[in-house]
Design a protein around this motif. Structure first.
Motif, short mmCIF file in Angstrom:
data_model
loop_
_atom_site.label_atom_id
_atom_site.label_comp_id
_atom_site.label_asym_id
_atom_site.label_seq_id
_atom_site.Cartn_x
_atom_site.Cartn_y
_atom_site.Cartn_z
N SER A 106 4.78 -11.90 1.90
CA SER A 106 4.73 -10.40 1.40
C SER A 106 4.71 -10.44 -0.25
O SER A 106 4.12 -9.48 -0.76
N GLU A 107 5.22 -11.41 -0.75
CA GLU A 107 5.13 -11.39 -2.43
C GLU A 107 3.56 -11.89 -2.64
O GLU A 107 2.86 -11.29 -3.59
N LEU A 108 3.11 -12.45 -1.85
CA LEU A 108 1.60 -12.95 -2.16
C LEU A 108 0.77 -11.67 -1.74
O LEU A 108 -0.18 -11.24 -2.67
N VAL A 109 0.88 -11.07 -0.70
CA VAL A 109 0.26 -9.83 -0.35
C VAL A 109 0.33 -8.62 -1.32
O VAL A 109 -0.46 -7.95 -1.91
N ARG A 110 1.63 -8.53 -1.59
CA ARG A 110 1.92 -7.49 -2.87
C ARG A 110 1.07 -7.80 -4.12
O ARG A 110 0.66 -6.78 -4.84
N ALA A 111 1.19 -9.06 -4.72
CA ALA A 111 0.57 -9.29 -5.85
C ALA A 111 -0.92 -9.29 -5.63
O ALA A 111 -1.78 -8.92 -6.74
N GLY A 112 -1.54 -9.57 -4.29
CA GLY A 112 -3.00 -9.51 -4.14
C GLY A 112 -3.49 -8.29 -4.24
O GLY A 112 -4.51 -7.80 -4.85
N LEU A 113 -2.70 -7.03 -3.72
CA LEU A 113 -2.97 -5.96 -3.62
C LEU A 113 -3.03 -5.33 -5.01
O LEU A 113 -3.87 -4.50 -5.47
N ALA A 114 -1.81 -5.60 -5.85
CA ALA A 114 -1.74 -5.03 -7.14
C ALA A 114 -2.84 -5.75 -8.13
O ALA A 114 -3.32 -5.15 -9.13
N SER A 115 -3.52 -6.90 -7.53
CA SER A 115 -4.68 -7.65 -8.49
C SER A 115 -6.01 -6.77 -8.42
O SER A 115 -6.92 -6.96 -9.18
N VAL A 116 -6.08 -5.78 -7.53
CA VAL A 116 -7.32 -5.07 -7.16
C VAL A 116 -7.15 -3.96 -8.53
O VAL A 116 -6.26 -3.15 -8.50
N HIS A 117 -8.31 -3.73 -9.11
CA HIS A 117 -8.25 -2.86 -10.25
C HIS A 117 -8.36 -1.41 -9.73
O HIS A 117 -8.89 -1.07 -8.79
N ILE A 118 -7.27 -0.66 -10.18
CA ILE A 118 -7.26 0.57 -10.02
C ILE A 118 -8.63 1.56 -10.04
O ILE A 118 -8.89 2.56 -9.07
N THR A 119 -9.37 1.18 -11.00
CA THR A 119 -10.73 1.84 -10.89
C THR A 119 -11.48 1.82 -9.65
O THR A 119 -12.31 2.53 -9.18
N LEU A 120 -11.39 0.41 -9.17
CA LEU A 120 -12.29 0.18 -8.04
C LEU A 120 -11.59 1.11 -6.77
O LEU A 120 -12.57 1.72 -5.88
N ARG A 121 -10.43 1.00 -6.67
CA ARG A 121 -9.79 2.09 -5.72
C ARG A 121 -10.01 3.51 -6.04
O ARG A 121 -10.52 4.20 -4.98
#
Length: 219
Positions: A106-121
């Motif tokens: 879960s910590e890996l997934v949370r950090a992975g999602l946070a690494s996606v830049h907000i501008t891309l989303r």
């Protein structure tokens, strides 16, 4: 007068005993890794998207990450006993290791999602994608590339941590090794063999996952 020796030598039947221990190790690893990964994906996504979930699950995550696994195993077995039901060592081990794998994932997934830049989303949403479409086609693939190496390391560590379930009486590879050492007094030979078996389990996983990681990075 006949003298009885305290130790007996290795026998061919001991190989079958060790192979059973290896099978038990693999079984425990597969169950805990599968359930733990599912838990980790759901928990990591929830904590990454909701501040409420982040605060609500923080105590559980901190406890599981901080308390040694061997203590968690003993407490879980004791809890099942106090609750009036006797869980087998396999069940208790699966519960503890699945939760442990889930927390780390879960910590890996949370950090992975946070690494996606907000501008891309935001760009994906501006193109008309729904939240779930953006998550599936943009955030999840990018997060997977960041998470995958850490998840592989966690999986390999989990494989070795199954040795701790031996304290509950579960005869996995390390427990089988200890039993043979007590009977034969061939510690060096048996431990060398056990180390080789762990290598034969973990190394193919590492190599295969490395190939998958290269394939993902080339896509």
């Amino acid at each position: 007068m006949k003298i009885t020796l305290p130790y007996s030598g290795l026998q061919w039947s001991d190989l079958w005993f060790v192979l059973q221990g290896i099978g038990n190790t693999v079984l425990l690893t597969v169950i805990a890794a599968t359930i733990g990964t599912i838990i980790g994906l759901a928990l990591g996504w929830a904590r990454g998207e909701s501040k409420t979930a982040r605060w609500a699950f923080a105590p559980i995550i901190n406890v599981v990450r901080s308390v040694p696994l061997i203590i968690q195993l003993i407490l879980a077995s004791s809890f099942f006993a106090m609750a009036g039901g006797e869980a087998s060592p396999l069940v208790a081990g699966c519960v503890v290791l699945s939760l442990y794998m889930g927390v780390l994932t879960s910590e890996l997934v949370r950090a992975g999602l946070a690494s996606v830049h907000i501008t891309l989303r935001r760009a994906a949403r501006s193109l008309g994608m729904s939240y779930w479409q953006e998550l599936r086609h943009v955030s999840a693939p990018l997060a997977l590339r960041a998470v995958f190496p850490g998840w592989v390391g966690t999986l390999i560590a989990l494989t070795k941590d199954t040795a701790l379930v031996g304290v509950l009486g579960y005869v996995e590879l390390m427990r089988a090794t200890q039993i043979l050492i007590n009977r034969t007094n061939e510690a060096l030979l048996i431990l060398t063999g056990a180390g080789l078996f762990y290598f034969l389990i973990c190394y193919p996983i590492s190599r295969y996952c490395r190939r998958l990681e290269k394939a993902m990075n080339h896509d």
